[in-house]
Design a protein around this motif. Structure first.
Motif, PDB file in Angstrom:
ATOM      1  N   LEU A 184      57.401  36.660  17.663  1.00  0.00           N
ATOM      2  CA  LEU A 184      56.190  37.336  17.202  1.00  0.00           C
ATOM      3  C   LEU A 184      56.334  38.853  17.293  1.00  0.00           C
ATOM      4  CD1 LEU A 184      53.107  35.318  18.529  1.00  0.00           C
ATOM      5  CD2 LEU A 184      53.738  35.771  16.164  1.00  0.00           C
ATOM      6  N   VAL A 185      56.789  39.339  18.452  1.00  0.00           N
ATOM      7  CA  VAL A 185      56.915  40.782  18.657  1.00  0.00           C
ATOM      8  C   VAL A 185      57.938  41.371  17.690  1.00  0.00           C
ATOM      9  CG1 VAL A 185      57.600  42.567  20.302  1.00  0.00           C
ATOM     10  CG2 VAL A 185      56.170  40.660  21.063  1.00  0.00           C
ATOM     11  N   ALA A 186      59.066  40.686  17.513  1.00  0.00           N
ATOM     12  CA  ALA A 186      60.113  41.194  16.621  1.00  0.00           C
ATOM     13  C   ALA A 186      59.642  41.224  15.175  1.00  0.00           C
ATOM     14  CB  ALA A 186      61.374  40.333  16.755  1.00  0.00           C
ATOM     15  N   PHE A 187      58.892  40.213  14.758  1.00  0.00           N
ATOM     16  CA  PHE A 187      58.400  40.195  13.379  1.00  0.00           C
ATOM     17  C   PHE A 187      57.426  41.347  13.141  1.00  0.00           C
ATOM     18  CE2 PHE A 187      54.891  38.833  10.573  1.00  0.00           C
ATOM     19  CZ  PHE A 187      55.581  38.879   9.374  1.00  0.00           C
ATOM     20  N   PHE A 229      71.582  41.489  11.379  1.00  0.00           N
ATOM     21  CA  PHE A 229      71.357  41.603  12.823  1.00  0.00           C
ATOM     22  C   PHE A 229      70.684  40.343  13.363  1.00  0.00           C
ATOM     23  CE2 PHE A 229      71.270  45.937  11.092  1.00  0.00           C
ATOM     24  CZ  PHE A 229      72.262  46.535  11.863  1.00  0.00           C
ATOM     25  N   GLY A 230      69.834  39.716  12.557  1.00  0.00           N
ATOM     26  CA  GLY A 230      69.201  38.480  12.989  1.00  0.00           C
ATOM     27  C   GLY A 230      70.201  37.369  13.235  1.00  0.00           C
ATOM     28  N   VAL A 231      71.170  37.247  12.347  1.00  0.00           N
ATOM     29  CA  VAL A 231      72.209  36.227  12.538  1.00  0.00           C
ATOM     30  C   VAL A 231      72.992  36.494  13.817  1.00  0.00           C
ATOM     31  CG1 VAL A 231      74.341  35.303  11.575  1.00  0.00           C
ATOM     32  CG2 VAL A 231      72.389  35.721  10.073  1.00  0.00           C
ATOM     33  N   ILE A 232      73.294  37.763  14.081  1.00  0.00           N
ATOM     34  CA  ILE A 232      74.042  38.109  15.292  1.00  0.00           C
ATOM     35  C   ILE A 232      73.223  37.763  16.533  1.00  0.00           C
ATOM     36  CG2 ILE A 232      75.025  40.024  16.618  1.00  0.00           C
ATOM     37  CD1 ILE A 232      75.677  41.363  13.932  1.00  0.00           C
ATOM     38  N   PHE A 233      71.943  38.116  16.520  1.00  0.00           N
ATOM     39  CA  PHE A 233      71.080  37.788  17.666  1.00  0.00           C
ATOM     40  C   PHE A 233      70.991  36.276  17.874  1.00  0.00           C
ATOM     41  CE2 PHE A 233      69.151  42.113  17.257  1.00  0.00           C
ATOM     42  CZ  PHE A 233      69.285  42.482  18.583  1.00  0.00           C
ATOM     43  N   MET A 234      70.896  35.515  16.791  1.00  0.00           N
ATOM     44  CA  MET A 234      70.809  34.061  16.921  1.00  0.00           C
ATOM     45  C   MET A 234      72.086  33.482  17.506  1.00  0.00           C
ATOM     46  SD  MET A 234      68.786  32.974  13.432  1.00  0.00           S
ATOM     47  CE  MET A 234      68.801  31.227  13.856  1.00  0.00           C
ATOM     48  N   ILE A 235      73.230  34.010  17.098  1.00  0.00           N
ATOM     49  CA  ILE A 235      74.507  33.515  17.641  1.00  0.00           C
ATOM     50  C   ILE A 235      74.602  33.824  19.129  1.00  0.00           C
ATOM     51  CG2 ILE A 235      77.004  33.819  17.563  1.00  0.00           C
ATOM     52  CD1 ILE A 235      76.742  34.286  14.554  1.00  0.00           C
ATOM     53  N   VAL A 236      74.286  35.080  19.494  1.00  0.00           N
ATOM     54  CA  VAL A 236      74.378  35.474  20.903  1.00  0.00           C
ATOM     55  C   VAL A 236      73.397  34.660  21.747  1.00  0.00           C
ATOM     56  CG1 VAL A 236      74.016  37.373  22.521  1.00  0.00           C
ATOM     57  CG2 VAL A 236      75.202  37.787  20.360  1.00  0.00           C
ATOM     58  N   GLY A 237      72.146  34.582  21.312  1.00  0.00           N
ATOM     59  CA  GLY A 237      71.158  33.848  22.091  1.00  0.00           C
ATOM     60  C   GLY A 237      71.414  32.356  22.131  1.00  0.00           C
ATOM     61  N   LEU A 265      64.058  38.110  12.542  1.00  0.00           N
ATOM     62  CA  LEU A 265      64.765  38.970  11.600  1.00  0.00           C
ATOM     63  C   LEU A 265      65.304  38.180  10.412  1.00  0.00           C
ATOM     64  CD1 LEU A 265      66.728  41.300  14.054  1.00  0.00           C
ATOM     65  CD2 LEU A 265      64.547  41.716  12.916  1.00  0.00           C
ATOM     66  N   VAL A 266      65.760  36.965  10.664  1.00  0.00           N
ATOM     67  CA  VAL A 266      66.282  36.139   9.573  1.00  0.00           C
ATOM     68  C   VAL A 266      65.149  35.664   8.667  1.00  0.00           C
ATOM     69  CG1 VAL A 266      67.395  33.938   9.031  1.00  0.00           C
ATOM     70  CG2 VAL A 266      68.360  35.417  10.789  1.00  0.00           C
ATOM     71  N   LEU A 267      64.069  35.148   9.256  1.00  0.00           N
ATOM     72  CA  LEU A 267      62.973  34.633   8.440  1.00  0.00           C
ATOM     73  C   LEU A 267      62.257  35.742   7.684  1.00  0.00           C
ATOM     74  CD1 LEU A 267      61.370  31.859  10.664  1.00  0.00           C
ATOM     75  CD2 LEU A 267      62.971  31.619   8.773  1.00  0.00           C
ATOM     76  N   ASP A 268      62.284  36.966   8.216  1.00  0.00           N
ATOM     77  CA  ASP A 268      61.624  38.061   7.511  1.00  0.00           C
ATOM     78  C   ASP A 268      62.339  38.383   6.198  1.00  0.00           C
ATOM     79  OD1 ASP A 268      59.563  40.137   7.486  1.00  0.00           O
ATOM     80  OD2 ASP A 268      61.251  41.520   7.588  1.00  0.00           O
ATOM     81  N   GLU A 269      63.584  37.979   6.057  1.00  0.00           N
ATOM     82  CA  GLU A 269      64.295  38.144   4.793  1.00  0.00           C
ATOM     83  C   GLU A 269      64.717  36.780   4.233  1.00  0.00           C
ATOM     84  OE1 GLU A 269      65.885  42.536   4.385  1.00  0.00           O
ATOM     85  OE2 GLU A 269      67.338  41.234   5.360  1.00  0.00           O
ATOM     86  N   PHE A 270      63.882  35.781   4.492  1.00  0.00           N
ATOM     87  CA  PHE A 270      64.153  34.435   3.983  1.00  0.00           C
ATOM     88  C   PHE A 270      64.210  34.420   2.460  1.00  0.00           C
ATOM     89  CE2 PHE A 270      62.526  30.328   2.454  1.00  0.00           C
ATOM     90  CZ  PHE A 270      63.447  29.477   3.018  1.00  0.00           C
ATOM     91  N   ALA A 271      63.340  35.209   1.813  1.00  0.00           N
ATOM     92  CA  ALA A 271      63.333  35.249   0.349  1.00  0.00           C
ATOM     93  C   ALA A 271      64.651  35.812  -0.193  1.00  0.00           C
ATOM     94  CB  ALA A 271      62.161  36.086  -0.154  1.00  0.00           C
ATOM     95  N   ALA A 320      57.394  31.691   5.367  1.00  0.00           N
ATOM     96  CA  ALA A 320      58.333  31.089   6.317  1.00  0.00           C
ATOM     97  C   ALA A 320      57.987  31.481   7.750  1.00  0.00           C
ATOM     98  CB  ALA A 320      59.761  31.511   5.966  1.00  0.00           C
ATOM     99  N   ILE A 321      57.631  32.747   7.942  1.00  0.00           N
ATOM    100  CA  ILE A 321      57.245  33.194   9.284  1.00  0.00           C
ATOM    101  C   ILE A 321      55.977  32.486   9.744  1.00  0.00           C
ATOM    102  CG2 ILE A 321      56.206  35.153  10.472  1.00  0.00           C
ATOM    103  CD1 ILE A 321      59.096  35.355  10.669  1.00  0.00           C
ATOM    104  N   PHE A 322      54.986  32.374   8.866  1.00  0.00           N
ATOM    105  CA  PHE A 322      53.744  31.693   9.229  1.00  0.00           C
ATOM    106  C   PHE A 322      53.998  30.240   9.630  1.00  0.00           C
ATOM    107  CE2 PHE A 322      50.437  34.485   6.811  1.00  0.00           C
ATOM    108  CZ  PHE A 322      50.789  35.542   7.630  1.00  0.00           C
TER     109      PHE A 322
END
Length: 325
Positions: free
Chosen positions: A25-28, A61-69, A97-103, A123-125
């Motif tokens: 939520l905060v990141a979005f 950056f979203g993909v990188i964060f998802m891999i690390v986490g 970050l990934v869902l914010d650019e899902f389109a 997608a975020i909703f």
């Protein structure tokens, strides 16, 4: 509130999930604030990341964060609660970050500020709704609530899951996306969605509400009435909420395209930065005044010369005789 949080989140072992949900939520909200500040050209706000002139979208950056986490969370032992909460929060940031650019991923095109970019907000909703229900203790299809022991309990669980999956499929085919998704956790919605009339443009309506079918025309008319009466106001409210949170997309404007007829384009609300210079937002302001203006012979100046035979055919009879001599 503290007692509810401790009982519902901490004692149930859902604290890492809550950390992922809160971080998402905060990141979005932060990334949407950032892109809106960049769009408004606020001078003191950091701009796009463009090393070497290449615009790196935040989905990278979203993909990188998802891999690390994700990998970090898998590698940690189950008893390492707080490190697991940290990796879960990193994963939640990556999801946002990934869902914010899902389109962009869906269309393989930068449609962030176009009307197609609303898919990312949808997608975020959806993610917020489903993960939020999991955080407060929801279970898909009530799986795990059956206390019947042994094989009988397993068979019952499987039959209930198959039944609800079928209802979910019918509800989604009827075009009721939100009802189908939320109904995974609230099964009564699946029953209502599967029984009620489908949306007029859904796959179910195209197949079942055809005029040649018995009562097909009457059902289609009823679906259209429900769409106008209930669905359209909800859609308008959803679009208002999307634009309030994520910003208004560019308005589609008809602009003549060079070398051909009219074409529909979406113009940005502000100036366009192509990386080298700033072009005016209104394309018509920089459009050549004589680009489409006809000359004295009735043709546009940018039109190619017609072949000789067509020129001869279009000449008056006297001129054709002179040309023949």
């Amino acid at each position: 509130m503290g007692e509810w949080f401790h009982r519902t989140i901490v004692e149930s072992g859902r604290l890492p999930l809550f950390c992922a949900f809160a971080a998402m939520l905060v990141a979005f909200l932060f990334i949407r604030l950032s892109v809106r500040m960049i769009r408004a050209r606020v001078k003191w706000w950091p701009g796009n990341v463009q090393p070497g002139g290449v615009h790196i979208h935040h989905v990278v950056f979203g993909v990188i964060f998802m891999i690390v986490g994700g990998v970090g969370g898998i590698a940690l032992p189950d008893r390492a609660l707080w490190p697991l909460c940290i990796t879960s929060a990193i994963f939640g940031v990556g999801v946002a970050l990934v869902l914010d650019e899902f389109a962009l991923i869906l269309h393989l095109e930068d449609v962030y500020w176009s009307s197609a970019g609303r898919t990312s907000v949808d997608a975020i909703f959806v993610a917020v709704a489903l993960i939020g229900i999991l955080v407060v203790g929801g279970r898909p299809f009530d799986i795990g609530n059956d206390s019947t022991p042994g094989v009988a309990g397993i068979v019952t669980t499987v039959l209930v899951a198959v039944f609800y999956v079928g209802l979910t499929g019918i509800t989604l085919l009827k075009g009721k996306i939100w009802t189908g998704l939320i109904g995974v956790f609230i099964p009564i919605l699946l029953i209502v969605g599967a029984i009620r009339v489908a949306r007029p443009h859904s796959p179910w309506a195209r197949r079942r509400y055809h005029p040649h079918r018995r009562r097909g025309k009457a059902r289609l008319e009823r679906a259209q009435r429900r769409e106008r009466r209930y669905r359209e106001p909800l859609i308008r409210a959803k679009i208002w909420l999307q634009e309030a949170v994520a910003g208004r997309p560019n308005a589609p404007v008809d602009v003549p395209a060079a070398g051909r007829g009219d074409a529909s384009a979406e113009l940005p609300a502000g100036p366009v930065d192509n990386g080298d210079s700033v072009a005016p937002a209104d394309a018509s302001a920089s459009w050549p005044a004589d680009a489409t203006a006809p000359t004295s012979n009735g043709r546009r100046p940018d039109a190619p010369d017609p072949p000789a035979e067509s020129v001869e055919r279009d000449l008056p009879a006297v001129d054709r005789d002179l040309l023949g001599r």
